[in-house]
Structure formats: structure tokens, C-alpha cells
Design a protein around this motif. Structure first.
Motif, short mmCIF file in Angstrom:
data_model
loop_
_atom_site.label_atom_id
_atom_site.label_comp_id
_atom_site.label_asym_id
_atom_site.label_seq_id
_atom_site.Cartn_x
_atom_site.Cartn_y
_atom_site.Cartn_z
N UNK A 250 0.81 -1.20 0.00
CA UNK A 250 0.00 0.00 0.00
C UNK A 250 0.85 1.26 0.00
N UNK A 251 2.11 1.14 0.43
CA UNK A 251 2.90 2.35 0.60
C UNK A 251 3.25 3.01 -0.73
N UNK A 252 3.51 2.17 -1.78
CA UNK A 252 3.92 2.77 -3.06
C UNK A 252 2.81 3.64 -3.66
N UNK A 253 1.58 3.11 -3.82
CA UNK A 253 0.52 3.99 -4.33
C UNK A 253 0.26 5.17 -3.40
N UNK A 254 0.33 4.91 -2.09
CA UNK A 254 0.08 6.00 -1.13
C UNK A 254 1.10 7.11 -1.31
N UNK A 255 2.36 6.69 -1.55
CA UNK A 255 3.40 7.68 -1.72
C UNK A 255 3.11 8.52 -2.97
N UNK A 256 2.69 7.83 -4.02
CA UNK A 256 2.38 8.57 -5.26
C UNK A 256 1.21 9.51 -5.05
N UNK A 257 0.20 9.03 -4.30
CA UNK A 257 -0.96 9.88 -4.07
C UNK A 257 -0.55 11.11 -3.27
N UNK A 258 0.31 10.87 -2.29
CA UNK A 258 0.77 11.99 -1.47
C UNK A 258 1.52 12.98 -2.34
N UNK A 259 2.41 12.46 -3.18
CA UNK A 259 3.18 13.33 -4.08
C UNK A 259 2.24 14.13 -4.97
N UNK A 260 1.21 13.44 -5.47
CA UNK A 260 0.25 14.12 -6.34
C UNK A 260 -0.45 15.25 -5.63
N UNK A 261 -0.95 14.95 -4.42
CA UNK A 261 -1.66 15.97 -3.66
C UNK A 261 -0.74 17.14 -3.36
N UNK A 262 0.48 16.83 -2.92
CA UNK A 262 1.43 17.88 -2.58
C UNK A 262 1.72 18.76 -3.79
N UNK A 263 1.97 18.11 -4.92
CA UNK A 263 2.23 18.87 -6.14
C UNK A 263 1.06 19.78 -6.46
N UNK A 264 -0.14 19.24 -6.32
CA UNK A 264 -1.34 20.01 -6.61
C UNK A 264 -1.44 21.25 -5.74
N UNK A 265 -1.24 21.05 -4.44
CA UNK A 265 -1.37 22.19 -3.52
C UNK A 265 -0.32 23.25 -3.82
N UNK A 266 0.92 22.80 -4.02
CA UNK A 266 2.00 23.75 -4.32
C UNK A 266 1.69 24.50 -5.60
N UNK A 267 1.20 23.75 -6.60
CA UNK A 267 0.91 24.37 -7.89
C UNK A 267 -0.18 25.44 -7.74
N UNK A 268 -1.25 25.10 -7.01
CA UNK A 268 -2.33 26.06 -6.84
C UNK A 268 -1.83 27.30 -6.10
N UNK A 269 -1.02 27.08 -5.05
CA UNK A 269 -0.47 28.21 -4.29
C UNK A 269 0.39 29.08 -5.20
N UNK A 270 1.23 28.44 -5.99
CA UNK A 270 2.11 29.20 -6.88
C UNK A 270 1.30 29.99 -7.89
N UNK A 271 0.23 29.34 -8.43
CA UNK A 271 -0.60 30.01 -9.41
C UNK A 271 -1.31 31.21 -8.80
N UNK A 272 -1.73 31.06 -7.52
CA UNK A 272 -2.43 32.17 -6.86
C UNK A 272 -1.47 33.33 -6.61
N UNK A 273 -0.21 33.01 -6.35
CA UNK A 273 0.77 34.06 -6.05
C UNK A 273 1.33 34.71 -7.31
N UNK A 274 1.23 34.00 -8.41
CA UNK A 274 1.90 34.40 -9.64
C UNK A 274 1.69 35.86 -10.04
N UNK A 275 0.43 36.37 -10.09
CA UNK A 275 0.24 37.73 -10.59
C UNK A 275 0.98 38.78 -9.78
N UNK A 276 1.31 38.45 -8.53
CA UNK A 276 2.01 39.44 -7.70
C UNK A 276 3.51 39.34 -7.85
N UNK A 277 3.95 38.33 -8.60
CA UNK A 277 5.40 38.12 -8.73
C UNK A 277 5.94 38.50 -10.10
N UNK A 278 5.05 38.54 -11.10
CA UNK A 278 5.57 38.73 -12.45
C UNK A 278 5.06 40.04 -13.05
N UNK A 279 5.70 40.42 -14.17
CA UNK A 279 5.28 41.65 -14.82
C UNK A 279 4.07 41.41 -15.72
#
Lengths: 291, 321, 508
Positions: free
Chosen positions: B3-32
Motif C-alpha cells: 500500500x505504501x507505493x501507491x500511497x506515496x504517489x498519491x501523497x506526491x500528487x496531492x502535494x504537487x497540486x497544492x503547491x501548484x495552486x499556491x504558486x498560481x495564486x501568487x503568480x500575478x504578484x510576482x511577475x510583470x
């Protein structure tokens, strides 16, 4: 009345070109079941070939038809060998996307090399025309029309009265049976694709004479050719010719009689595609036995 | 281990998703502003691609989504200028009209399949283009229409609008993938007849998929109209709009959210770069990529990546069992 | 109970299903048998709604199913399998079954519950180790099991099984029979189409025999087995039970000249076979259908290859003629290695094939079809006119129809064109793939007569045939195939004397 006859004559001349373009699309579709989106770009390349050769040598473009056809024949076979051939067994949508990619590439190569200018050929006798009654016919245009007719005639003769033509028919009907009577199906595919490209080359020469030469000229024509193939069916050249006439004449009449009609005329072919596909879902494609 | 291998992938997926959304939300304040425009364009194509993929998943490949894009654009501009609706409401109306049209069309259009469906949709988009050109009274003809800028020209707000639309699309598709309809749709793609023989309501699923796909495309079209403040038939019903999602999906990987996003991001950036670099012919690379994808990478980038990933994972699974 | 009344369906003038009526009660197994082309699968497609009937009705507990779409019929409680397994190729095995569970009769939206129920069936069908695999990675028998499991998971009241035993090995058949027996329950009615007569006799409570689209008879397995009409439909016994048709082959030598040196050879078959196959293996994708077979065909010998459906007979011919690339082994024709030559080159060497399903050029005339047989074979093109006359002498009916479109001919006439087309190339060896499939008994007799005359003209023949009775009568030697292997090679007359013996191979 005069206007009507003039519109009819113009329609018929355009129909010759349409039929020639459609014929090339049709034989590839009929024999290897591939919708070749890039066929229009073969026409475009033929047109540029004709244009530049005329600029460089001043030779009458209509005389260039043969060398253009030969060159396009070789190009066609090369394109088949390296792109279309390898995906022949894959889903038809892959083939469609592949030929679309070829189309896009060739179109943009042309844009890059020759930009988007409309180019036209003017031969010394461009303005020579003759009149039958009140109808005015440009000699150059009529000659181009006859060239298209001649090419269709040659193709028609080849497919019906030669052994290679019989092989093409056989392959279009049944590939297993074809190889079991000793036909090399791969060679037939290769040569057919080459032949289709060659007809596109000739059509390109006609385009350079009748219309303008520009990078997306093929894209305009290919959609009309689709409409003709869908309307005329795979069966006989008669279907293709009738469909070409229907399309070209209705465009011509809409352009002549409907207010600001030339804009609406553009839509005729698309309406035809939609109407035929919806009313005959099997497509007139499948209908071979109405000859 | 099992169970750990799929769980690890799921965790990675969720983490990537959250980071991506956060980065996208911050983007307009960081770029020209220039970068922000690129980001908006990327998101626009991401929604287009994913929306197109919703229909593709049922097995029908459209070459004419520009019909709904252009329709959405015109409906939104007309709704806001002649009916006086607000811009956001106009965009929603555009989506509803596009979806409604698709619902009506589906009974007719799904009578054909494969390349014939592709050509049919292509022709339909062209017909709408001709109509838009010729009905000058309403559409302004070839001269086109201009619109008030979206959110008074506030690019950051525009960015958030398209971002929310993209996230909404992704969320819808993700939620759908957890229902039985995900299985029904995948089965339909193999064969609608066989799927029907197993009780899958093929016709309603296809109709809904087409409507949702068209509706989202219509909203993007409306967004485009307000964002650029000007539309004409050539730009709103451009064949390139129809083709972009096909190319992006195939390049990134069909039938997957990740594939669509990869395709949209990579190709939009590439295209924008080339367009600013070359005067003509920037689409050559597009064409070549298509050829190469079909010949050597028919499952797209994501197919390649996930194929490699599962090959790496499979030994672990064997050890575990 | 499923009630079928006066069901009819025509395709282009041919009545594929003709006024068929029968019942499938709950708790019973009804078998639908009959020769190939009798209309069994069409009947299935009419019941499950894949085809709309021209007339007649199907009702389930007095609720009409006719006119409903396939998915409605399925949700009403009629599940089916497909003859050529039609798994959802992009879904895993578990997902295949799960999909059916999610949309079947007891429709539920709970993906987890459906997954659990699917897992039960995955285990019951011993697919546990493949649950996450894609269908393409399964063996033939496993795919069959997935097909059945996928239908069962829907909780059907009526289960339609379309030739679920075809192509399985003897032991796999035993397993499959056990599965069907286990599926049998008072709440499920099962209709099965089957060629394996032994299985039918064991499983079925009642049997419906179809022939040429209509119901020939129905009754208990015992009644059906003994019924003379059924025997003749399967074995062609009524034509001539004594086998005296063999006489025709030596006496009626006709003016059909074989390739240059064909007829007059005196070399014995054993010494120098025209065709020699050693250790030939072939398959489709991951599926190996032929497992290293050896076959010889001697000069002017008529060799029959028999075996039930799906045993690899047609695959053998395709691997020889180059339509299918062999995985291993060698094919020698007239001493020359032709193993990896393309099909068109092999034909040009004089190895002709009459393919399965005739494969005519439907839209060309009879004469064009025949001429194409010679058009690409150098040694045949020169004398094509003479050859055409010879073919017309062999099949006079084709002369009358020479300018008719091949697709418009009757089945028997189309078969004549297919044989004639292959003969136009003046083959030294002719391979025929089930030439009598779906033909009326009288036409079957004519076809075999023609084959005998072809042999008498000096052509060697390799015949794949399901009609064992006829095959034994015309052949010199017989190979019996089972599950991609040759299990018996014997002189035809020896086998003819022991016909009952063939029943142990599920034949006859």
C-alpha cells in the motif's frame, strides 16, 4: 440571361479544378482509407513550383504541368514512405492528425519562404479572349480548364484500362484478396500516393493560372474537395464530376445572384458537407454501387 | 509495501497540486504584465484543451471547437452590449448558449464517427464563420465587434477568472473520474455498441459530454472576447482554435488531465516564443511536433512519463506480492 | 422467461433470421446450435438490441424488449458475451468487470461496492493475479473468463453466451463447462450458442437447431442428437452416406491443365512433397494460435485439415500463404523456402489460396474477378483467355453470370468465383479455407465435386473443412487439429472407417 451563362461558364471552369483536386483526395481515401489533409498543400506546392518556374524561365506554366507532376510524384512517394505508410494500420484519427501535421508544416514552410503575398502569373496572352455569343472566355483560363480535364481523363483511363488500375481497384475493394492474386499492396499504396500528389501538382499549375498562389490556397481548396468527395461518393468519377459541378455552380450562382453573395458562397461547400453527412450517416463514401 | 507505493504517489500528487495552486495564486504578484499575459494565454489553452478532451474521452474527436469558441465570443459581446448584461453574466450566458447548441447538434452529429465527425465539426465551424461574416447587422461582419475591457482592464482579475475556470474544469474532470461515468466513458471509447450491451447509456453520456465540452469552450471564447476587447470572424472562428486542443492533447497525452495541462503549457509557451521571434511560419514547429508525436510518441508526453513511472514501480509490486 | 416470437431479419435480400420462435425459461440452459451462417449470432444480436428486427418480438416476463436500445435491454436484465471477445481494451480486467457492475441491472453509483463485487468475480474466475492487467496481456481462455464474469456481474435474468467454448483446449473446455454449470441457477435463464456438441449435450436442457436462418427443430439434447435432419445438416450424410462420390474424382478428369509440369509426375508424395511445413508457429499479438505444426502435401494429393472452430486451421493457411507472419518454423514450397515471403510473392510462385469468407472484389464483375487472378502472375497472364474458358467449363454457371457484379451472386456462386480466381493463376497447390461454410447441402455437394475435379486435373489441394463427413470422402489424407496442434495424421479411408473415433475430438 447573359449573367447566368457567364456564371455557368465560370462555374464549370472552377469545377474542373475542384474535380482534379478532389480526385487526388479520393484515390488516397479509396485505396488506403486515409484522409489526406496535406493534399491541399501538395496543390499549393505545385502552384508555387509553377509560379517560380514561370518567373525564372518564362515558360508557359501549362507546359510545366508534366515536370511538376513528375516532381510531385516523387515527393508524394517520399512522404508516403516516411510518414503515412508507417501509420497505415493505426486508428484513422492518428492518420488524420498526422496528415494535418504535414499540412501545417508545409503551409508554414511556404509562409516562411515566400510570405503571405498573393502571387499571380501573367503570360503575354493573358488578356486574349474569345467570345461565343455574348460570353467572354479567356484563352488562358480555358486552356487551364482543358489541362484539368485532360489530367482527369488520363487518370480515368489509367484506373480503368490498365493492369495497374485494376490493381488499384482491387486494393480499394479487398486487400487480403489483392495480395492473394499476387498484387503487391504496399507498392500500390506507394504509387497511388505518388499519383495523387502528381495530380495535386497539376492542380497546382491550374491554380497558379486560374487563381492566386499563396500559402493557404491549398487549405481553402481541400475543404471544398472534402465536400465533393462526401457528396460524390467513392464510386465513380461521374459522382466526383457531378459533385464538383454542383459545388462550383452553386458557389458561382450564389456569388452572382445573392447580395454580397461571394461571402455566402464560401459557406456552400460546408453546408453541403454537413447536410450530406447528417442525412446519410454512412456517408456517400460507402456507396459504390450507384454507378 | 503493497500500500505504501501507491500511497506515496498519491501523497506526491496531492502535494504537487497544492503547491501548484499556491504558486498560481501568487503568480500575478510576482511577475510583470507581459508574463501575466502569457500566463493567461496558457490557462486559456489549458481550459480549451481539457474541455475538448472531455468529448474526446467518449471516442469522438472534434476538429471544430472553434464553433463554440466563436459563438461564445459573439454571444457574450452581444449580450453585454445590446442586452446590457454584466460581463461575468454574459460569459455564463455564452457558455449556456454554446452548451445548448451542442445538445441540439448531438442528435445529428453523432450519427457519424471518426474522421467523418472530425470533418463535420470542422465544416460546422466554418459555416458559423461565414454566418458571422455575413450577418453584418448583428456581428459587424468582417469588421468585427469591440467590447469593453474585462474588469475594466484589470489583468490580475482576468487572470483569476481564467484560473478559477481552469481549476473548476480540472475539479469537474477529477470528480467525474471518481464516478461510474468515468468507466462508462472509457468503455464507450473502446466500442459504443459493446458498451451499450453492458447497460451504459451511450447516447445521454455523449450528449452531456459534448454539451459540457462546448459550454466550457464557449466561456473561454467569451473570456477571450472581453480580454482582447475585439473580435472578428477570422479570429473567433479561427481553425487554429479548433486545432490547438487536438494538438495539445495529443502532444501532452490524450484522456488525462495531466496530459492536457502539459500539452497546453508546453505548446502555448513554445508558440508564443516562436511568434515573437519569427514573422511568418511559427507554426512549423507545431506541425513537426504533431508528425513526430504520431510517429514516435502516440501516447503523448504524459503517456511516456507515466509509462516509465509504472515500469519503475512494477518491480516493487512484484517484490511485494 | 425470455420469449422470442417470429423473429426475422434480412440483410440485402438474404434472410439471416427467418421466423424464429423459442423460449428461454429461468433456471434452464437452452442451446442454440447449427452450422456456421445459420443465423445464431444474428439472433443474439436481435435479442440484445444490437440489430433491430424486421418483424417479430422479444419479451422478458411479458415486457417487450423489441425496439429498446441495447443499454435499456441490458438494464432490463439481459446480459451477453461476444463471440469475438470484446473487452474494453483500455480498462484493466477488474475495471472491465467493474464497469459492467456499475451499469447493469442493479444499477448503483457506488464505485467501491462495484469494485468489491467485481473482486468476488475476479477471484471466482481465478483472475486474481491479472486483475490489474490490460486485456491484451491475457490468454485466450482468460479473456473468455473475463467475458463471462463481466456479463455475470450485472445480475442478469437472462444470460446470452456466444460460443464461449470456441478456441479453448480440451481441459479449458472442461473448466468452462464447470463454470457454466456453476452459473446455472433457478433465477437465471441461459441461452448459449455453441459448436462443441459434447458440451451442448452435457449442459443443455433443451436445444434449438438453426439452419439457413430458420429453426430446423427443437427438443431435448437426446432428441436432437438422434434426429436425421440434424445429422444431415452437420455431416451432409443425406447426400451420400456410402461415400461413393469419391468415384467422381478419378473418372471425371476434365480439361483443366495444371502448371507446366503438374499432372504427369510419378514421384511419390512422401519422397518429395509439394508443400512441407515444419514446426510452424503463428499467432495474433500476444496470442499464439499455432504451436509448432508439421504438415506435408504430396504431389497431386488432396489433404484435409479438420478440427472444430478456433483450433487454428485458418491460421495455418494464413501462415503458409504469408497473410500472417509466422513466429517460428519453416514453410517449403516445391523445395523452396517461402517462410518469410510476402503473400503476393508466394501466390506468384504457384501457391494459391481460396481465403476464408471468399474475399471477392465485390464491386467488380465476375470476369474481372477471375481475370485479376491471372493479371499479376507472369506464367498465367499469357494464356488467360484459355484458362478463363476452362474455369467456365468447370463452373458453367459463372459463364452465364460473367458480367454480373460479384457481390450480387449467391453464396455458392461466390464460392465458385473465389475458387476460379485462385485457379486462374495456375497454381501447383491450392489451399481452400472452409469453402462450404454457410452453403446449402446441395451446393456443398457441388463444391466438393468441383474440388475433386480440380485435384483430378493434377493440382495438389490443402483443404480446411469443418464438414468432416465430406472432408473424409474427398481427401487422401487427413490432419486433425486441436488447440493449435496436429493431434492426428491419417489416411482418409482409415478415418472414414472409424468415424466415431473423431467424436473424441468434438468433431462429427
Amino acid at each position: 440571361m447573359e449573367m447566368f451563362i457567364q456564371a455557368t461558364v465560370n462555374g464549370i471552369i472552377t469545377a474542373g479544378l475542384y474535380a482534379l483536386v478532389a480526385y487526388g483526395l479520393l484515390i488516397v481515401l479509396g485505396i488506403m482509407n486515409v484522409v489526406n489533409f496535406a493534399h491541399g498543400e501538395f496543390v499549393m506546392i505545385g502552384a508555387y513550383f509553377s509560379y517560380w518556374a514561370f518567373i525564372a524561365t518564362g515558360v508557359d506554366p501549362l507546359l510545366l504541368a508534366l515536370p511538376v507532376a513528375l516532381a510531385m510524384f516523387l515527393c508524394g512517394m517520399a512522404i508516403y514512405k516516411f510518414t503515412v505508410g508507417p501509420v497505415l494500420r493505426e486508428p484513422s484519427i492518428n492518420q488524420l492528425v498526422l496528415t494535418f501535421g504535414i499540412s501545417l508544416t508545409l503551409q508554414n514552410v511556404a509562409l516562411l519562404l515566400w510570405n503571405a503575398d498573393l502571387r499571380s502569373i501573367s503570360v503575354p496572352y493573358a488578356d486574349v479572349s474569345f467570345s461565343i455569343g455574348s460570353i467572354n472566355l479567356g484563352v488562358f483560363r480555358v486552356a487551364a480548364f482543358l489541362l484539368a480535364c485532360l489530367s482527369i481523363g488520363i487518370l480515368q483511363f489509367t484506373t480503368h484500362y490498365t493492369r495497374f488500375g485494376k490493381a488499384m481497384q482491387a486494393v480499394s475493394q479487398n486487400k487480403t484478396a489483392s495480395s492473394l492474386v499476387g498484387i503487391n499492396v504496399n507498392s500500390v499504396h506507394l504509387l497511388t500516393f505518388g499519383a495523387a500528389a502528381a495530380t495535386a501538382g497539376v492542380a497546382g499549375v491550374v491554380v497558379s493560372v486560374l487563381m492566386y498562389t499563396f500559402p493557404t490556397v491549398g487549405a481553402h481548396l481541400i475543404l471544398k474537395a472534402f465536400a465533393i468527395v462526401i457528396l460524390g461518393g467513392l464510386g465513380s468519377i461521374l459522382g466526383t464530376i457531378i459533385a464538383s459541378l454542383v459545388l462550383a455552380l452553386s458557389e458561382s450562382y450564389v456569388g452572382t445572384y445573392v447580395p454580397s453573395g461571394s461571402g455566402w458562397a464560401e459557406g456552400v461547400s460546408f453546408l453541403l458537407i454537413i447536410a450530406v453527412l447528417i442525412m446519410r450517416p454512412q456517408g456517400l463514401f460507402g456507396v459504390r454501387d450507384h454507378d | 509495501m503493497t500500500s505504501s507505493a501507491p500511497a506515496r504517489w498519491r501523497f506526491l500528487g496531492t502535494a504537487t497540486g497544492i503547491i501548484a495552486v499556491a504558486a498560481l495564486a501568487a503568480l500575478p504578484f510576482l511577475v510583470d504584465a507581459y508574463m501575466l499575459h502569457w500566463a493567461i494565454t496558457v490557462l486559456k489553452f489549458a481550459v480549451l484543451t481539457l474541455a475538448w478532451d472531455i468529448l474526446a474521452r467518449t471516442g469522438q474527436v472534434s476538429f471544430g471547437h472553434a464553433a463554440f469558441f466563436g459563438l461564445g465570443a459573439y454571444v457574450a459581446v452581444l449580450a453585454s452590449s445590446t442586452l446590457g448584461l454584466g460581463q461575468i453574466l454574459s460569459m455564463l450566458v455564452a457558455g449556456v448558449v454554446a452548451a445548448g447548441l451542442a445538445t441540439c447538434l448531438s442528435a445529428l452529429f453523432f450519427r457519424v464517427r471518426g474522421i467523418y465527425f472530425a470533418i463535420l465539426t470542422l465544416a460546422f465551424a466554418e459555416v458559423l464563420k461565414v454566418c458571422a461574416t455575413m450577418l453584418t447587422g448583428m456581428t459587424g461582419g468582417a469588421m468585427g465587434l469591440s467590447a469593453r475591457p474585462l474588469f475594466g482592464g484589470d489583468a490580475v482579475k482576468s487572470y483569476f477568472f481564467i484560473l478559477i475556470l481552469a481549476l473548476f474544469t480540472i475539479a469537474t474532470m477529477w470528480l467525474l473520474s471518481r464516478t461510474r461515468y468515468h468507466f462508462g466513458i472509457t468503455a464507450m471509447r473502446s466500442s459504443p455498441e459493446v458498451a451499450a450491451a453492458f447497460g451504459i447509456p451511450v447516447v445521454p453520456i455523449r450528449t452531456i459530454a459534448y454539451s459540457v465540452s462546448a459550454g466550457l469552450t464557449g466561456v473561454v471564447g467569451a473570456f477571450y472576447a472581453f480580454y482582447t476587447t475585439y473580435i472578428n470572424p477570422e479570429s473567433a472562428f479561427d481553425v487554429a482554435i479548433s486545432v490547438a486542443p487536438v494538438i495539445m492533447s495529443i502532444f501532452g497525452g490524450l484522456y488525462s488531465i495531466a496530459g492536457g495541462i502539459i500539452g497546453a503549457v508546453t505548446l502555448t509557451l513554445l508558440q508564443e516564443y516562436l511568434r515573437t521571434t519569427f514573422e511568418y511560419g511559427s507554426l512549423i514547429v507545431y506541425g513537426l511536433l504533431l508528425i513526430v508525436s504520431i510517429l514516435f510518441m502516440p501516447k503523448g508526453v504524459w503517456g511516456l512519463v507515466s509509462g516509465l513511472a509504472s515500469r519503475q514501480r512494477s518491480p516493487a509490486r512484484e517484490v511485494a506480492s | 422467461m425470455l420469449r422470442i416470437r417470429n423473429l426475422s431479419k434480412s440483410f440485402g435480400g438474404v434472410r439471416a433470421v427467418d421466423n424464429v420462435s423459442f423460449d428461454v425459461p429461468l433456471g434452464a440452459i437452452v442451446a442454440l446450435i447449427g452450422p456456421n451462417g445459420a443465423g445464431k449470432t444474428s439472433t443474439f444480436n436481435l435479442i440484445s438490441g444490437l440489430l433491430p428486427p424486421d418483424s417479430g418480438s422479444v419479451t422478458l416476463f411479458d415486457k417487450p424488449l423489441t425496439g429498446k436500445s441495447p443499454d435499456e435491454i441490458c438494464r432490463a436484465g439481459v446480459a451477453r458475451t461476444f463471440q469475438i471477445s470484446q473487452l474494453f481494451e483500455t480498462l484493466s480486467i477488474r475495471e472491465n468487470i467493474q464497469t459492467a457492475a456499475l451499469f447493469g441491472r442493479s444499477t448503483r453509483d457506488d464505485v467501491q461496492a462495484a469494485a468489491r463485487r467485481s473482486d468476488e468475480l475476479v477471484e471466482a474466475f481465478d483472475l486474481g493475479s491479472h486483475a490489474n492487467a490490460l486485456p491484451k496481456d491475457l490468454t485466450f481462455a482468460q479473456r473468455r473468463n473475463v467475458e463471462i464474469a463481466r456479463a455475470l456481474v450485472m445480475d442478469p435474468q437472462i444470460l446470452l453466451l456466444d460460443e464461449v467454448l470456441a478456441g479453448l483446449t480440451a481441459s479449458e473446455i472442461e473448466e468452462a463447462i464447470a463454470i457454466v454449470e456453476r452459473v446455472k441457477s433457478p433465477t437465471v435463464g441461459i441461452l448459449l450458442v455453441e459448436h462443441q456438441m459434447r458440451a451442448v449435450m452435457r449442459l443443455a436442457d433443451s436445444v434449438v437447431v438453426m439452419m439457413n436462418g430458420g429453426v430446423l427443430m427443437q427438443g431435448s439434447p437426446e432428441e436432437v442428437r438422434k434426429h436425421p435432419k440434424v445429422l444431415s445438416a452437420y455431416l451432409g450424410e443425406e447426400i451420400d452416406a456410402s461415400g461413393s462420390h469419391i468415384a467422381t474424382r478419378s473418372e471425371e478428369a476434365l480439361s483443366l491443365n495444371s502448371t507446366a509440369d503438374g499432372g504427369g509426375r510419378s514421384v511419390s508424395a512422401a519422397a518429395e512433397p509439394v508443400l512441407s511445413i515444419r514446426n510452424l508457429s503463428a499467432g495474433y499479438g500476444p496470442l499464439t494460435a499455432l504451436h509448432g505444426i508439421d504438415i506435408d502435401v504430396g504431389d497431386n494429393e488432396l489433404v484435409a485439415l479438420i478440427g472444430s472452430n478456433g483450433m487454428g486451421k485458418s491460421t495455418t493457411l494464413k501462415a503458409i500463404s504469408g497473410l500472417l507472419v509466422p513466429l517460428a518454423g519453416k514453410v517449403h514450397f516445391e523445395g523452396r523456402d517461402v517462410t518469410h515471403l510476402p503473400a503476393h510473392s508466394i501466390v506468384r510462385l504457384g501457391l494459391g489460396q481460396v481465403p476464408e469468407g471468399r474475399q471477392l472484389f465485390q464491386y467488380m464483375s465476375v470476369e474481372d474477378n477471375l481475370m485479376l487472378g491471372a493479371a499479376f502472375v507472369a506464367q498465367a497472364w499469357g494464356a488467360r483467355r484459355e484458362r478463363l474458358d476452362e474455369i467456365f467449363a468447370l463452373f458453367p454457371r459463372l459463364a452465364e453470370r460473367r458480367s454480373q457484379r460479384a457481390g450480387s451472386l449467391s453464396g455458392g456462386e461466390q464460392q465458385m468465383v473465389a475458387i476460379g480466381r485462385a485457379l486462374m493463376a495456375r497454381p501447383r497447390l491450392l489451399m481452400l479455407d472452409e469453402p462450404t461454410i454457410g452453403l446449402a447441402p446441395i451446393v456443398v455437394a457441388e463444391t466438393f465435386e468441383a474440388i475433386s475435379r480440380i485435384k483430378a486435373a493434377g493440382v495438389s489441394v490443402l483443404l480446411v473443412e469443418q464438414n468432416v463427413g465430406w472432408a473424409l470422402r474427398v481427401a487422401d489424407r487427413v490432419y486433425v487439429m486441436e488447440s493449435g496442434k496436429i493431434v492426428l495424421a491419417e489416411k482418409a479411408e482409415n478415418l472414414w472407417a472409424n468415424r466415431e473415433f473423431l467424436q473424441s475430438f468434438g468433431l462429427g
